[in-house]
Write a protein that holds these residues in place. Structure first.
Motif, PDB file in Angstrom:
ATOM      1  N   ARG A 128       0.125  -6.635 -10.898  1.00  0.00           N
ATOM      2  CA  ARG A 128      -0.148  -5.328 -11.102  1.00  0.00           C
ATOM      3  C   ARG A 128       1.041  -4.622 -11.699  1.00  0.00           C
ATOM      4  N   TYR A 499      -7.214   4.090  -5.620  1.00  0.00           N
ATOM      5  CA  TYR A 499      -7.583   2.679  -6.042  1.00  0.00           C
ATOM      6  C   TYR A 499      -8.931   2.698  -7.040  1.00  0.00           C
ATOM      7  N   ARG A 502      -9.321  -0.184  -9.657  1.00  0.00           N
ATOM      8  CA  ARG A 502      -9.321  -1.695  -9.443  1.00  0.00           C
ATOM      9  C   ARG A 502     -10.646  -2.146  -9.635  1.00  0.00           C
ATOM     10  N   GLU A 507     -12.608  -1.231  -4.925  1.00  0.00           N
ATOM     11  CA  GLU A 507     -12.820  -2.682  -3.888  1.00  0.00           C
ATOM     12  C   GLU A 507     -12.781  -2.116  -2.359  1.00  0.00           C
TER      13      GLU A 507
END
Length: 549
Positions: A128, A499, A502, A507
């Motif tokens: 990433r 996040y 993701r 997630e």
């Protein structure tokens, strides 16, 4: 610091020479070039590869790469070309099948916002990207790709201001070959897959013209790449040394915990089960871990619709009577379709103010009956805290109210929660600063005299005993940290966590802050109860000290 090295990866081992001869490995290998169609720098890359001894041909975009021989070379910023996206949508998995067949895939520097993760990685590998400023490079592990490149005690003569604005954060299955000398973020990584090799670079080696040092580095690198490609073809490469993931720091008995829920908008929109996964885990862990408070960082929903708020309320309801929480509305929680063009929100229709006001930790609100701006009081690890939870792009009058809250609680340590404050470059949003700042508060039509991160700092945070701030909202790598000293003498630890970029809208990752019993040490973690996995890179797991002098 650099991660601990371990051997040994599944590198291409030497195979029967008859196979190598059948594949004609001794001749000049072909570099299959994938570059933006309108990028003049592609001509320079083609010349670099030809000068290194490659036969250069454009990568056919209308068919699978499987069956090609040599190296696929993806130019810097190729991800900005729509043709690239179309190709990856069709053939990403075929690219690692191409690698498996004793070939090489090299991807040069890409925009972390456009492509945070390379789409062609096999399930055994992850990487990433993140944005930042990386000024110097050093060798972490010897590699044929760095043969004959000048270095002194592992330091390369590559420097810049910055050398690159991108590096890698999370990664797995790769050997880190080069890293930034300052904080060890990978700049060049090698991975073995089947009989072939994957090479990822955050250096734009095809954009080195005009800098003699970088030009010399690039020239030697591409010569090495040609020899490397021939060695891979012949199954005659050395084993890689694959980085071992940092272990999650174990919890300390007697600690208290703060849990942050950033940007649940995708869950409320279409994956409410992941929202439930987060809050049910918190509810189960609340007593064991002594969870003191849960902080939702905004963008509770995506489009400010009744169905999304119904789902969000049902998920947060799992905490009721177990652990108290503070909510702040984000830009997606305001206006028609969540466009933040008004201050209208369904938040107060689905979360009952009168119920929240009965909690012993609830201090009050800017406006009675509304949960947009509230404050909360709790104690943990020997300290008394006040949480000031503020709306998206808080108005001047709201900041004046928040100053009054802090003035009324001078003996408490402050925690600010708001949706947009710290950016992913480790600096606060500041509309007066010309640096790139995507999705800044001033980019929206939110009414009132709004304030961005730097203005919140200047008008509120710096004047009081704030020790932490939390926000979400920002994309890119969704992480950032900044320590600043307040006028009151405390060090304020400012944290971005988000996040939503993701898979599955995040997630189910949570930001956890453990306050150790010593009353000074705080450990920050990112954890997914869905995957039962921690993110252990330095942006997602780190330690700081509460400086209270």
């Amino acid at each position: 610091m650099l991660l601990t090295l371990m051997a040994l990866s599944g590198a291409c081992s030497s195979g029967p020479r008859g196979d190598a001869e059948d594949r004609a490995c001794a001749g000049a290998p072909t570099a299959w070039l994938l570059a933006p169609s309108d990028d003049g720098a592609a001509d320079g890359l083609r010349a670099q590869l030809e000068g290194a001894g490659f036969v250069v041909a454009p990568l056919p975009l209308d068919r699978s790469p499987f069956g090609l021989r040599g190296a696929v070379v993806i130019a810097s910023d190729a991800a900005s070309d729509p043709a690239y996206a179309d190709y990856m949508a069709r053939y990403a998995e075929d690219l690692y099948a191409f690698v498996d067949d004793a070939n090489v895939l090299l991807q040069l520097d890409q925009d972390a916002a456009l492509e945070p993760e390379p789409p062609f990685l096999p399930p055994t590998h992850q990487a990433r990207r993140e944005s930042g400023e990386f000024a110097e490079a050093r060798v972490v592990e010897d590699s044929p790709l760095l043969a004959d490149i000048d270095q002194d005690d592992d330091d390369l003569a590559l420097r810049g201001a910055p050398l690159t604005t991108r590096a890698f954060a999370e990664y797995g299955g790769f050997q880190v070959t080069m890293a930034d000398a300052a904080d060890a973020r990978p700049l060049l990584m090698e991975g073995a897959y089947g009989q072939g090799r994957l090479v990822l670079s955050s250096l734009a080696l095809d954009h080195a013209a005009g800098d003699p040092t970088r030009e010399a580095f690039a020239t030697t690198f591409f010569v090495n790449l040609r020899e490397y490609t021939q060695s891979v073809c012949a199954r005659d490469t050395e084993a890689l040394f694959i980085e071992q993931e940092l272990a999650a720091i174990p919890p300390t008995e007697g600690s208290s915990w703060i849990v942050a829920l950033p940007d649940t908008q995708v869950y409320s929109l279409r994956l409410p089960g992941l929202f439930d996964t987060q809050t049910s885990w918190i509810a189960r862990a609340a007593e064991t871990l002594d969870v003191a408070y849960v902080l939702h960082l905004g963008d509770i929903v995506n489009n400010n619709t009744p169905v999304e708020w119904t789902r969000a309320r049902a998920s947060m309801e799992l905490l009721d009577g177990i652990v108290p929480y503070a909510l702040v509305p984000g830009n997606h929680d305001y206006g028609p379709s969540g466009d933040a063009s008004t201050r209208d929100t369904l938040l107060n229709d689905y979360f009952d103010y009168e119920d929240v006001a009965q909690w012993p930790t609830f201090g009050g609100a800017y406006r009675a009956g509304e949960l947009d701006n509230t404050y909360h009081l709790f104690s943990a690890s020997g300290h008394d805290f006040v949480v000031v939870a503020l709306e998206w792009a808080p108005r001047d009058e709201v900041l004046r109210w928040a100053n009054g809250v802090m003035d009324a609680h001078p003996d408490r340590l402050g925690i600010l929660v708001t949706h947009a404050y710290l950016y992913n470059d480790g600096l606060r949003y500041d509309h007066r600063d010309p640096r790139p700042q995507a999705f800044a508060p001033y980019d929206y039509d939110t009414p009132g005299r709004i304030n961005d991160g730097e203005e919140i700092w200047e008008k509120l945070v710096r004047h009081h005993r704030f020790v932490m701030t939390f926000n979400g909202h920002v994309l890119g790598d969704g992480a950032g940290y900044l320590a600043s000293e307040t006028d009151a003498g405390t060090t304020c630890h400012q944290m971005l966590s988000n996040y939503q970029m993701r898979e599955l809208g995040g997630e189910a990752y949570l930001r956890l802050v453990e306050l150790l019993p010593d009353g000074r040490t705080a450990i920050v973690r990112s954890y997914s109860p869905l995957l039962d996995r921690y993110l252990t890179d330095p942006e997602h797991q780190f330690v700081f000290t509460l400086d209270l002098d």
